[in-house]
Structures are given as structure tokens and as C-alpha cells.
Design a protein around this motif. Sequence first.
Motif, mmCIF file in Angstrom:
data_model
loop_
_atom_site.group_PDB
_atom_site.id
_atom_site.type_symbol
_atom_site.label_atom_id
_atom_site.label_comp_id
_atom_site.label_asym_id
_atom_site.label_seq_id
_atom_site.Cartn_x
_atom_site.Cartn_y
_atom_site.Cartn_z
ATOM 1 N N GLY A 17 15.579 8.222 9.437
ATOM 2 C CA GLY A 17 14.062 8.172 10.695
ATOM 3 C C GLY A 17 12.566 8.105 10.120
ATOM 4 N N SER A 18 13.056 9.352 9.200
ATOM 5 C CA SER A 18 12.090 10.364 8.278
ATOM 6 C C SER A 18 11.197 8.348 7.945
ATOM 7 C CB SER A 18 11.666 11.158 7.507
ATOM 8 O OG SER A 18 12.475 10.690 6.570
ATOM 9 N N THR A 19 11.979 7.627 7.610
ATOM 10 C CA THR A 19 11.176 6.468 7.143
ATOM 11 C C THR A 19 9.698 6.017 7.973
ATOM 12 O OG1 THR A 19 12.730 5.335 7.997
ATOM 13 C CG2 THR A 19 13.019 5.949 5.037
ATOM 14 N N GLY A 20 10.113 5.881 9.437
ATOM 15 C CA GLY A 20 9.210 5.801 10.460
ATOM 16 C C GLY A 20 7.846 6.055 10.439
ATOM 17 N N TRP A 28 -1.768 -3.265 8.960
ATOM 18 C CA TRP A 28 -1.218 -4.882 8.580
ATOM 19 C C TRP A 28 -0.575 -5.092 9.435
ATOM 20 C CZ3 TRP A 28 4.055 -5.266 7.677
ATOM 21 C CH2 TRP A 28 4.366 -6.071 7.591
ATOM 22 N N TYR A 29 0.659 -4.308 9.948
ATOM 23 C CA TYR A 29 1.085 -4.975 10.961
ATOM 24 C C TYR A 29 0.681 -5.057 12.522
ATOM 25 C CZ TYR A 29 4.677 -4.391 14.329
ATOM 26 O OH TYR A 29 5.865 -5.004 15.783
ATOM 27 N N ALA A 30 -0.492 -4.439 13.140
ATOM 28 C CA ALA A 30 -1.180 -4.370 13.662
ATOM 29 C C ALA A 30 -1.830 -5.935 13.731
ATOM 30 C CB ALA A 30 -2.372 -2.910 13.870
ATOM 31 N N ARG A 31 -2.603 -6.201 12.771
ATOM 32 C CA ARG A 31 -2.772 -7.401 12.625
ATOM 33 C C ARG A 31 -1.315 -8.724 12.477
ATOM 34 N NH1 ARG A 31 -7.378 -4.734 9.755
ATOM 35 N NH2 ARG A 31 -5.923 -4.768 7.720
ATOM 36 N N LEU A 32 -0.830 -8.260 12.688
ATOM 37 C CA LEU A 32 0.211 -9.938 12.242
ATOM 38 C C LEU A 32 0.287 -10.130 13.907
ATOM 39 C CD1 LEU A 32 3.193 -8.570 10.161
ATOM 40 C CD2 LEU A 32 1.869 -9.649 9.651
ATOM 41 N N LYS A 33 0.418 -11.648 14.026
ATOM 42 C CA LYS A 33 0.800 -12.260 15.331
ATOM 43 C C LYS A 33 3.172 -11.765 15.121
ATOM 44 C CE LYS A 33 -2.274 -16.204 13.875
ATOM 45 N NZ LYS A 33 -1.522 -17.239 12.767
ATOM 46 N N LYS A 34 2.300 -11.771 16.903
ATOM 47 C CA LYS A 34 3.515 -10.973 16.771
ATOM 48 C C LYS A 34 3.904 -12.126 18.678
ATOM 49 C CE LYS A 34 1.922 -6.824 16.480
ATOM 50 N NZ LYS A 34 1.619 -7.387 15.316
ATOM 51 N N LEU A 84 16.668 2.211 5.200
ATOM 52 C CA LEU A 84 16.186 1.231 4.876
ATOM 53 C C LEU A 84 15.138 -0.063 5.241
ATOM 54 C CD1 LEU A 84 16.823 1.019 1.334
ATOM 55 C CD2 LEU A 84 19.197 -1.234 2.029
ATOM 56 N N TRP A 85 15.227 -0.110 6.284
ATOM 57 C CA TRP A 85 14.317 -1.010 6.640
ATOM 58 C C TRP A 85 12.851 -0.943 6.496
ATOM 59 C CZ3 TRP A 85 11.308 -1.672 10.457
ATOM 60 C CH2 TRP A 85 11.297 -2.930 10.973
ATOM 61 N N THR A 86 12.604 -0.026 7.174
ATOM 62 C CA THR A 86 11.309 0.208 6.788
ATOM 63 C C THR A 86 10.761 0.133 5.514
ATOM 64 O OG1 THR A 86 11.796 1.325 8.920
ATOM 65 C CG2 THR A 86 9.896 2.193 8.359
ATOM 66 N N PRO A 87 10.995 0.944 5.018
ATOM 67 C CA PRO A 87 10.537 0.610 3.490
ATOM 68 C C PRO A 87 10.243 -0.505 2.779
ATOM 69 C CG PRO A 87 12.191 2.960 2.988
ATOM 70 C CD PRO A 87 12.515 1.972 4.698
ATOM 71 N N VAL A 88 11.288 -1.553 2.946
ATOM 72 C CA VAL A 88 11.107 -2.690 3.175
ATOM 73 C C VAL A 88 10.236 -3.648 3.799
ATOM 74 C CG1 VAL A 88 12.708 -4.700 2.667
ATOM 75 C CG2 VAL A 88 13.760 -3.246 2.574
ATOM 76 N N PHE A 89 10.257 -3.245 4.894
ATOM 77 C CA PHE A 89 9.544 -3.898 5.652
ATOM 78 C C PHE A 89 8.156 -3.408 5.749
ATOM 79 C CE2 PHE A 89 7.648 -6.327 9.407
ATOM 80 C CZ PHE A 89 8.077 -6.505 9.565
ATOM 81 N N PHE A 90 7.832 -2.421 6.172
ATOM 82 C CA PHE A 90 6.145 -1.436 6.353
ATOM 83 C C PHE A 90 6.107 -0.627 4.259
ATOM 84 C CE2 PHE A 90 7.592 -1.090 10.637
ATOM 85 C CZ PHE A 90 6.753 -1.751 11.128
ATOM 86 N N GLY A 91 6.758 -0.668 3.596
ATOM 87 C CA GLY A 91 6.239 -0.186 2.430
ATOM 88 C C GLY A 91 6.492 -1.774 1.709
ATOM 89 N N LEU A 92 7.161 -1.776 1.338
ATOM 90 C CA LEU A 92 7.146 -3.358 0.425
ATOM 91 C C LEU A 92 6.143 -4.864 0.890
ATOM 92 C CD1 LEU A 92 10.094 -3.707 -1.571
ATOM 93 C CD2 LEU A 92 8.294 -3.076 -2.172
#
Lengths: 153, 153
Positions: A17-20, A28-34, A84-92
Motif C-alpha cells: 500500500g505504500s505505493t499509494g 494528472w488523475y485530477a484532470r482525467l474524465k471520470k 504493482l497496480w499503483t506504480p503502473v497506473f499512477f507511476g507509468l
Amino acid sequence: MIYVIFAIFLAACFAAGSTGGLFPPGDWYARLKKPWWTPPNWLFPAAWTILYLCMATAGARVAMSPDNALAMALWALQIALNGLWTPVFFGLRRMGLGLVVLGALWLSVAATLVALWQVDTIAGLLFVPYLVWVSVAGALNLSVLRLNPDVAR
Amino acid sequence: MIYVIFAIFLAACFAAGSTGGLFPPGDWYARLKKPWWTPPNWLFPAAWTILYLCMATAGARVAMSPDNALAMALWALQIALNGLWTPVFFGLRRMGLGLVVLGALWLSVAATLVALWQVDTIAGLLFVPYLVWVSVAGALNLSVLRLNPDVAR
């Protein structure tokens, strides 16, 4: 002894969870359409904290039980995929690959739930909220991927 | 059954190890000053593949044994920490935090080795090369941190 085992499983959860905290959503995420049903940002760490307590409890109960081989192997697999998910989604910022990771995580969590349940019913039940939350996260990842074709990759 | 358990532990290893492909060293790492004893780049994936086979074998042997609670909890903790170092070091390029993660990983691997050994001597021995490699990685992280004060953070 079960409290030591619980604490170690909980440490594994917080390591994943520390990846969070390391790869925060940011602008970047704030500007995405959700989608309209996107959970508010504050809910994510709150939900994960509760889920980690459930996951560590389930892990400790089954670790202390006999015939736990399948459940313990799957518990290790799901925590490796969880981190693995957070580094892939928010990192990459690779939403498509993020969805692949979430799919693998969902399958591993579902398999762990079944394997835990076979050893200890309460442990299996403790994984139900986790599977629900990963389902929501998967739906959100898919929606964001579809709503933002210009930045999706 | 032990082959299924082995395959699941191996999948957990490769899930953690996939960060190596997702966050490659690249030009940034190539340009860093490194100690003379730095292993060549090709050795890292080769070493990890062998270590993963050893780690999964150790996990499967102990998962099939009684009284495995402590070893199984620690196995899960070390794989969660294992997948954390590459995103921190190569993704965020935070060498200091990378050293902290490696320190935690080293402690968790050492503890897992002891706990595995108490259940199954062969499983404990299978973690020895892993502990040696994490020691080398820690020394390399520390050296790179000291040799590159201008980019270190």
C-alpha cells in the motif's frame, strides 16, 4: 503468536500500500474524465486501511491452521500483484496495462478467497469486501481508460 | 499439488520482478558513477530468475509442511517489499528511500530464511543466495548513493 503473524501480514499489506503514497494520483488523475460514480479521493486510503486489517486477519487465521498451502501461496501472489497496480497506473500512467494488472489481481483475490474459505469460513468472508473493492477499482480503471482516449495507453 | 503451489509462488515472484521490466535502469542509471565491483547489467535478470526458482521452491516446501505460520507470513512480507524497490529506485529515482526499502527487504529476507529453516532445512538453504544477492544490492545502492551526491535524493 497469532498477533505476531497478523502484524507481519499487515506489514506486507502496508508495504504494497505504500505505493499509494509514493505514486500519488496528483494533477494528472485530477484532470482525467471520470465516471459519475467515482469514489471521492479520501475514500481510497480509508477503504484500503479497513481492507488491510481484514486481509491480515484472514492471512493470520489461515496461517495458524493446517492444510493452508494453497491459501498461503495465493495470499502471497495477491499481495505481490496488489503493490504493482499503483506504480503502473499512477507511476507509468499506463491505463491499459493497469487494467491487465487489475484483472490478474481480481483473479488472484477471488482464488485466495476460495482457498481461504476452504480452510476457515471467517477468513474467506474477510476477503469478500476486498474482492468487491477490486471489482470497483477495475470498473473505474476501465471507465477512465474509455473516457480518456487521448491520454490512454 | 506441490507443483501448483510452486507455480503460484513463482507467479508471485515474477509479479514482483515485473517491476524490473516496467522501470528499466535506462540512461539515468547508465550515467551514474558506480563502484568497480558493480555486476554487469545482464547478470541481474539471470540472477533473479535463479533466485525466484529457489524462493518458490522454498515457499512450496514449507507451505506443504505443518507449523508454517511464521514462515508463510514472512514469505508474503518479503515479496511485497521485493516489488517495491525497483519503482522507488528506478521509477522515482529516490536512492535514499531505495536504501531504506532494501534495508527492510534484507531484514525480511533474513527473518524468512530463519523461519523457513525451522520448518525445513532445505527451504532455509534455498534462501541463502537470495540474502547474499540482497546484501550485494544493498551495498551497490549505498555506493551509488555516495558516489553521486549531485543526483542523490
